[in-house]
Write a protein that holds these residues in place. Structure first.
Motif, PDB file in Angstrom:
ATOM      1  N   GLY A 260     -27.520 -62.486 -48.924  1.00  0.00           N
ATOM      2  CA  GLY A 260     -28.639 -63.270 -49.430  1.00  0.00           C
ATOM      3  C   GLY A 260     -28.468 -63.460 -50.926  1.00  0.00           C
ATOM      4  O   GLY A 260     -29.399 -63.824 -51.631  1.00  0.00           O
ATOM      5  N   VAL A 261     -27.245 -63.230 -51.404  1.00  0.00           N
ATOM      6  CA  VAL A 261     -26.941 -63.263 -52.833  1.00  0.00           C
ATOM      7  C   VAL A 261     -25.993 -64.423 -53.119  1.00  0.00           C
ATOM      8  O   VAL A 261     -24.921 -64.524 -52.502  1.00  0.00           O
ATOM      9  CB  VAL A 261     -26.280 -61.936 -53.278  1.00  0.00           C
ATOM     10  N   LEU A 262     -26.377 -65.299 -54.044  1.00  0.00           N
ATOM     11  CA  LEU A 262     -25.481 -66.367 -54.464  1.00  0.00           C
ATOM     12  C   LEU A 262     -24.341 -65.780 -55.289  1.00  0.00           C
ATOM     13  O   LEU A 262     -24.493 -64.742 -55.940  1.00  0.00           O
ATOM     14  CB  LEU A 262     -26.251 -67.399 -55.296  1.00  0.00           C
ATOM     15  N   GLU A 263     -23.205 -66.450 -55.273  1.00  0.00           N
ATOM     16  CA  GLU A 263     -22.028 -65.939 -55.975  1.00  0.00           C
ATOM     17  C   GLU A 263     -22.335 -65.673 -57.446  1.00  0.00           C
ATOM     18  O   GLU A 263     -21.921 -64.651 -58.005  1.00  0.00           O
ATOM     19  CB  GLU A 263     -20.882 -66.936 -55.835  1.00  0.00           C
ATOM     20  N   ARG A 264     -23.120 -66.562 -58.073  1.00  0.00           N
ATOM     21  CA  ARG A 264     -23.434 -66.388 -59.493  1.00  0.00           C
ATOM     22  C   ARG A 264     -24.408 -65.243 -59.751  1.00  0.00           C
ATOM     23  O   ARG A 264     -24.602 -64.834 -60.891  1.00  0.00           O
ATOM     24  CB  ARG A 264     -24.007 -67.694 -60.056  1.00  0.00           C
ATOM     25  N   GLN A 265     -25.044 -64.729 -58.689  1.00  0.00           N
ATOM     26  CA  GLN A 265     -25.988 -63.632 -58.837  1.00  0.00           C
ATOM     27  C   GLN A 265     -25.357 -62.264 -58.549  1.00  0.00           C
ATOM     28  O   GLN A 265     -26.009 -61.232 -58.719  1.00  0.00           O
ATOM     29  CB  GLN A 265     -27.175 -63.824 -57.875  1.00  0.00           C
ATOM     30  N   ALA A 266     -24.111 -62.256 -58.121  1.00  0.00           N
ATOM     31  CA  ALA A 266     -23.479 -61.020 -57.650  1.00  0.00           C
ATOM     32  C   ALA A 266     -23.463 -59.930 -58.717  1.00  0.00           C
ATOM     33  O   ALA A 266     -23.780 -58.766 -58.445  1.00  0.00           O
ATOM     34  CB  ALA A 266     -22.071 -61.307 -57.163  1.00  0.00           C
ATOM     35  N   ASP A 267     -23.102 -60.294 -59.946  1.00  0.00           N
ATOM     36  CA  ASP A 267     -22.986 -59.286 -61.003  1.00  0.00           C
ATOM     37  C   ASP A 267     -24.328 -58.644 -61.323  1.00  0.00           C
ATOM     38  O   ASP A 267     -24.415 -57.424 -61.509  1.00  0.00           O
ATOM     39  CB  ASP A 267     -22.386 -59.912 -62.267  1.00  0.00           C
ATOM     40  N   GLU A 268     -25.388 -59.454 -61.372  1.00  0.00           N
ATOM     41  CA  GLU A 268     -26.688 -58.881 -61.728  1.00  0.00           C
ATOM     42  C   GLU A 268     -27.245 -58.010 -60.609  1.00  0.00           C
ATOM     43  O   GLU A 268     -27.906 -57.005 -60.870  1.00  0.00           O
ATOM     44  CB  GLU A 268     -27.691 -59.977 -62.101  1.00  0.00           C
ATOM     45  N   VAL A 269     -26.973 -58.363 -59.349  1.00  0.00           N
ATOM     46  CA  VAL A 269     -27.404 -57.513 -58.245  1.00  0.00           C
ATOM     47  C   VAL A 269     -26.614 -56.203 -58.263  1.00  0.00           C
ATOM     48  O   VAL A 269     -27.178 -55.111 -58.116  1.00  0.00           O
ATOM     49  CB  VAL A 269     -27.229 -58.230 -56.888  1.00  0.00           C
ATOM     50  N   ALA A 270     -25.296 -56.307 -58.473  1.00  0.00           N
ATOM     51  CA  ALA A 270     -24.465 -55.102 -58.541  1.00  0.00           C
ATOM     52  C   ALA A 270     -24.921 -54.203 -59.677  1.00  0.00           C
ATOM     53  O   ALA A 270     -24.927 -52.965 -59.540  1.00  0.00           O
ATOM     54  CB  ALA A 270     -22.999 -55.489 -58.708  1.00  0.00           C
TER      55      ALA A 270
END
Length: 301
Positions: A260-270
């Motif tokens: 449910g995570v866009l590629e551009r959001q991956a770093d902030e979720v991680a």
């Protein structure tokens, strides 16, 4: 019997009120579409939970009203405009032929092969490969039929890391599809959690239909157990907020899978999970990613 659709282009500020007025003066149904659909000016309209757009309309909105054939269509357009205090807009008419709507809807949903050997099959079809893992699942009100890239990514991760005899939690279970995949792949105890009571009802129905023994519950009734595998296919903002809670649900040495995570959001979720579990991108599809990490064998979550 056939119907006539009235098609009117209106501005964003008028779309909602004009739609309501059309219904009030006799339209059978009304929908609002992007008037720039199919062009470079087309705009997506979506939002995450708690961040939904205030209006389900576009700068140039196309309002489509369904009416009986013998209706006074020009009068309806005029009455609705007068009611909204706006100039009478130009309109076009298009015929809608009578159809078997049930069969038409069903024809849009064919069996889907996901991963190497998981079939999602609507109840009106037979499984192309009955020896594979087969989920009988009809499109419904709860999210999750396997068609969205995020659902596929989670299903493929489970297939690649079959949770044989492991405990699994599906957080944000929707239709229960991920929980059922885990169970059919050999998982032991499986639980599904969702904030929507309707999703719980749908998931329970689907689990019984697919002969999967799974416990489904609302968040306030979740057990205090930890799990060998925790899967959450939600959206980035809720996932970030739930980082401490979801991480704590993962048993030592267990796996956490997020989508449910866009590629551009991956770093902030991680980054939100970094104090608990180190996450990396497992796979990407159509701009969406699945993140995966293993909880250390001993830590202080």
């Amino acid at each position: 019997m056939s119907w006539i659709e009235i098609v009117v282009e209106v501005a964003l500020a008028q779309a909602e009120n004009y739609s309501d007025a059309l219904m009030e003066f006799g339209a059978l149904s009304v929908s609002v579409e992007d008037a720039d659909e199919g062009t470079d000016a087309e705009q997506p309209l979506f939002g995450e939970p708690g961040m939904e757009p205030k209006e389900s309309a576009w700068e140039r909105s196309r309002v489509v009203a369904l009416t009986p054939t013998d209706f006074n269509h020009a009068e309806l357009v005029e009455l609705a405009a007068n009611h909204c205090g706006m100039p009478i807009p130009p309109h076009t008419l298009r015929s809608v032929a009578d159809q078997d709507w049930v069969r038409l809807t069903q024809s849009q949903f064919e069996p889907m092969l996901i991963g190497k050997g998981i079939w999602v099959v609507p109840s009106w079809h037979s499984a192309p490969d009955p020896t594979a893992i087969v989920l009988e699942l009809d499109p419904g009100l709860a999210f999750g039929t396997g068609s969205h890239p995020t659902t596929r990514l989670c299903m493929e991760w489970l297939e690649a890391h079959a949770p044989i005899n492991k405990t699994v939690m599906d957080y944000g279970c929707g239709s229960g599809i991920l929980a059922m995949v885990a169970k059919k792949l050999g998982a032991g105890k499986v639980e599904g959690v969702d904030i929507d009571p309707q999703a719980i009802t749908s998931a329970e129905f689907n689990a019984v239909r697919n002969q999967c023994e799974i416990e489904f519950s609302l968040p306030n009734k979740v057990s205090t157990s930890s799990y060998d595998v925790v899967v959450a296919n939600i959206l980035s903002n809720p996932l970030k907020l739930m980082a401490p809670m979801l991480s704590a649900k993962v048993a030592a040495g267990g796996s956490l899978v997020l989508s449910g995570v866009l590629e551009r959001q991956a770093d902030e979720v991680a980054a939100a999970y970094a104090p608990f579990i180190e996450l990396t991108v497992w796979q990407e599809r159509d701009g969406w990613v699945a993140l995966h990490g293993t909880r250390p064998s001993s830590d202080s979550i």
